[in-house]
Design a protein around this motif. Structure first.
Motif, mmCIF file in Angstrom:
data_model
loop_
_atom_site.group_PDB
_atom_site.id
_atom_site.type_symbol
_atom_site.label_atom_id
_atom_site.label_comp_id
_atom_site.label_asym_id
_atom_site.label_seq_id
_atom_site.Cartn_x
_atom_site.Cartn_y
_atom_site.Cartn_z
ATOM 1 N N THR A 109 0.856 -1.060 -0.067
ATOM 2 C CA THR A 109 0.164 0.027 -0.031
ATOM 3 C C THR A 109 0.980 1.290 0.030
ATOM 4 O OG1 THR A 109 -1.835 -1.197 1.344
ATOM 5 C CG2 THR A 109 -1.800 1.100 1.268
ATOM 6 N N GLU A 110 1.986 1.318 0.656
ATOM 7 C CA GLU A 110 2.686 2.212 1.180
ATOM 8 C C GLU A 110 3.328 2.830 -0.464
ATOM 9 O OE1 GLU A 110 3.078 5.077 3.400
ATOM 10 O OE2 GLU A 110 1.356 3.714 4.450
ATOM 11 N N ILE A 111 3.991 1.667 -1.039
ATOM 12 C CA ILE A 111 4.729 1.699 -2.308
ATOM 13 C C ILE A 111 3.732 2.312 -3.415
ATOM 14 C CG2 ILE A 111 5.720 0.548 -4.076
ATOM 15 C CD1 ILE A 111 7.304 -1.141 -1.787
ATOM 16 N N LEU A 112 2.425 1.655 -3.418
ATOM 17 C CA LEU A 112 1.686 2.191 -4.484
ATOM 18 C C LEU A 112 1.332 3.633 -4.122
ATOM 19 C CD1 LEU A 112 -0.793 -1.006 -4.723
ATOM 20 C CD2 LEU A 112 1.038 -0.246 -6.271
ATOM 21 N N LYS A 113 1.352 3.954 -3.042
ATOM 22 C CA LYS A 113 0.870 5.505 -2.742
ATOM 23 C C LYS A 113 2.164 6.362 -3.292
ATOM 24 C CE LYS A 113 -0.592 5.163 1.880
ATOM 25 N NZ LYS A 113 -1.062 5.871 3.093
ATOM 26 N N ALA A 114 3.315 5.905 -3.273
ATOM 27 C CA ALA A 114 4.330 6.551 -3.534
ATOM 28 C C ALA A 114 4.391 6.748 -4.980
ATOM 29 C CB ALA A 114 5.657 5.948 -3.155
ATOM 30 N N PHE A 115 3.765 6.054 -5.793
ATOM 31 C CA PHE A 115 3.726 6.197 -7.342
ATOM 32 C C PHE A 115 2.671 7.006 -7.935
ATOM 33 C CE2 PHE A 115 6.705 2.163 -7.334
ATOM 34 C CZ PHE A 115 7.524 2.819 -8.077
ATOM 35 N N LYS A 116 1.465 7.389 -6.716
ATOM 36 C CA LYS A 116 0.421 8.280 -7.135
ATOM 37 C C LYS A 116 0.868 9.599 -7.431
ATOM 38 C CE LYS A 116 -3.243 5.054 -5.585
ATOM 39 N NZ LYS A 116 -4.557 5.088 -4.947
#
Length: 175
Positions: free
Chosen positions: A168-175
């Motif tokens: 979840t945290e990694i996907l948030k970084a790519f948004k």
């Protein structure tokens, strides 16, 4: 745009040990409310023997053990969770064996009837407790059987929670 995304990802990766450490601390503290360990399934703690505290939750009299669980070391890649309570390992892993009890002094108390005068001037009998001296208990050994009541350690369920949070945290970084 790629540099901004890379920086965001690097910042997220730097925060992950703290995030996972906090998840683990909260998971371990939750074991005291659940009164059992959760790995692949729930394993309830063995109930205490019949004593005056029978109805009270296990390992919760002062909550010192629960409150002492914290992140004790944080590096770039890892977070280490621990406690400074001296009896923590015995409760978490259980213990069966002989313990040496050091010599100590025990206070003796006696109850005594005392006549008390109230504000209105009436006299009343009352029971008072007073110290009647101390006795010394010599050093001795005692057999001890402390059941295992695990609240910290490796858990498949905790690893699953941490993996989901990392994604979840990694996907948030790519948004």
């Amino acid at each position: 745009v790629l540099d901004i995304k890379t920086q965001a990802l690097q910042q997220t990766l730097m925060r992950l040990p703290l995030i996972c450490g906090n998840l683990a601390v909260n998971f371990f503290k939750t074991r005291f409310r659940a009164q059992g360990w959760y790995d692949r399934g729930f394993e309830p703690w063995q109930p205490r023997k019949a004593t005056k505290n029978k109805g009270r939750a296990i390992l919760t009299k002062t909550r010192r053990l629960e409150r002492s669980i914290r992140i004790i070391q944080l590096t770039r890649d890892t977070s280490t969770i621990g406690t400074d309570a001296p009896y923590a390992r015995v409760h978490n892993e259980g213990f069966r064996g002989t313990v040496t009890v050091r010599a100590f002094s025990r206070n003796r108390y006696v109850r005594q009837r005392v006549v008390v005068t109230t504000r209105s001037g009436k006299q009343r009998n009352q029971t008072a407790t007073r110290a009647a001296g101390a006795t010394t208990v010599r050093s001795h050994t005692r057999q001890m059987n402390m059941p295992r009541r695990q609240y910290m350690g490796d858990s498949a369920y905790l690893r699953q929670i941490e993996e989901r949070k990392i994604v979840t945290e990694i996907l948030k970084a790519f948004k």
